[in-house]
Design a protein around this motif. Structure first.
Motif, PDB file in Angstrom:
ATOM      1  N   GLU A  14       1.048  -1.122  -0.316  1.00  0.00           N
ATOM      2  CA  GLU A  14      -0.144   0.111   0.358  1.00  0.00           C
ATOM      3  C   GLU A  14       1.126   1.595  -0.246  1.00  0.00           C
ATOM      4  O   GLU A  14       0.368   2.606  -0.718  1.00  0.00           O
ATOM      5  N   SER A  15       2.118   0.739   0.762  1.00  0.00           N
ATOM      6  CA  SER A  15       2.695   2.658   1.119  1.00  0.00           C
ATOM      7  C   SER A  15       3.627   2.116  -0.218  1.00  0.00           C
ATOM      8  O   SER A  15       3.608   3.645  -0.948  1.00  0.00           O
ATOM      9  N   GLY A  20       5.441   5.211  -2.199  1.00  0.00           N
ATOM     10  CA  GLY A  20       6.640   5.155  -1.287  1.00  0.00           C
ATOM     11  C   GLY A  20       7.476   4.311  -1.564  1.00  0.00           C
ATOM     12  O   GLY A  20       7.310   3.407  -2.267  1.00  0.00           O
ATOM     13  N   LEU A  65      11.283   2.340   5.953  1.00  0.00           N
ATOM     14  CA  LEU A  65      10.082   2.973   4.868  1.00  0.00           C
ATOM     15  C   LEU A  65       9.988   4.246   5.002  1.00  0.00           C
ATOM     16  O   LEU A  65       9.344   4.354   6.293  1.00  0.00           O
ATOM     17  N   VAL A  67       7.339   7.108   3.348  1.00  0.00           N
ATOM     18  CA  VAL A  67       5.934   7.130   2.778  1.00  0.00           C
ATOM     19  C   VAL A  67       5.413   8.808   2.420  1.00  0.00           C
ATOM     20  O   VAL A  67       6.549   9.554   3.069  1.00  0.00           O
ATOM     21  N   ASP A  69       2.782  11.510   3.168  1.00  0.00           N
ATOM     22  CA  ASP A  69       2.116  11.650   4.047  1.00  0.00           C
ATOM     23  C   ASP A  69       1.020  12.427   3.628  1.00  0.00           C
ATOM     24  O   ASP A  69       1.199  12.815   2.588  1.00  0.00           O
ATOM     25  N   HIS A  77      10.604   5.971   8.221  1.00  0.00           N
ATOM     26  CA  HIS A  77      10.123   4.993   9.581  1.00  0.00           C
ATOM     27  C   HIS A  77      11.092   3.914  10.028  1.00  0.00           C
ATOM     28  O   HIS A  77      11.209   3.628   8.389  1.00  0.00           O
ATOM     29  N   SER A  99       8.390   8.820  12.872  1.00  0.00           N
ATOM     30  CA  SER A  99       8.941   8.761  12.121  1.00  0.00           C
ATOM     31  C   SER A  99       9.472  10.170  11.835  1.00  0.00           C
ATOM     32  O   SER A  99       9.152  11.140  12.824  1.00  0.00           O
ATOM     33  N   ASN A 158       8.739   5.122  -8.005  1.00  0.00           N
ATOM     34  CA  ASN A 158       8.431   5.432  -6.838  1.00  0.00           C
ATOM     35  C   ASN A 158       9.834   5.893  -6.896  1.00  0.00           C
ATOM     36  O   ASN A 158      10.166   7.083  -6.166  1.00  0.00           O
TER      37      ASN A 158
END
Length: 169
Positions: A14-15, A20, A65, A67, A69, A77, A99, A158
């Motif tokens: 999902e990230s 991400g 990780l 991501v 926001d 993170h 984070s 990404n």
């Protein structure tokens, strides 16, 4: 431990879907800003994180990780060092909910000289993609070729996007 490790797949997926990337890297913090220290295994990520001066806060040394926001900012993170659990029976914990905004990424390699050389966007995208692939490879092993192709394309897109936003050395 392996079940928990595998349970992260939907979070990573999902990230990645939202822009991400996971990194095979350490994460250190100074004055509320994060710096990623990336590199393949046995290049010195853990050593580098542990040898920084006291005003740096090492958050993790193996997996991060990044991501996007809700304001479009990139935040990192810290994630566990899985080998500590699997082979060293560590009881250390990581605050994966914490984070920090990212200020830069350093791709380390062992050398006689200490220097930071800017990579530029193209090289940074390739290095970011490779670092992310090192983390994600375990998740797509059993997937069919079409899924793997889509997953790899998303990782690269990404990485290319992040390379435009994060200084890389």
């Amino acid at each position: 431990i392996v079940t928990m490790w595998n349970a992260l797949y939907p979070i990573f997926r999902e990230s990645i879907h939202m822009g991400g990337l996971p990194f095979h890297a350490g994460l250190v913090e100074r004055d509320g800003r994060g710096v990623i220290i990336a590199g393949p295994g046995d290049t010195g990520k853990s050593t580098c994180c542990s040898r920084l001066p006291d005003y740096w806060n090492p958050l993790c040394d193996d997996e991060v990780l990044v991501v996007v926001d809700n304001k479009g900012n990139l935040r990192a993170h810290p994630f566990p060092t899985w080998s500590d659990y699997l082979w060293r029976e560590s009881h250390k914990t990581w605050d994966v909910q914490y984070s920090v905004p990212i200020s830069g990424v350093f791709f380390i390699e062992q050398s006689e000289d200490d220097e930071a050389t800017p990579l530029g966007e193209r090289k940074a995208a390739v290095y970011m993609n490779e670092s992310s692939t090192q983390v994600c490879r375990k998740y797509w092993r059993r997937a069919d070729n079409e899924y793997q192709r889509t997953f790899r394309r998303d990782l690269f897109n990404n990485a290319a996007g992040m390379a435009k936003k994060i200084p890389a050395f």
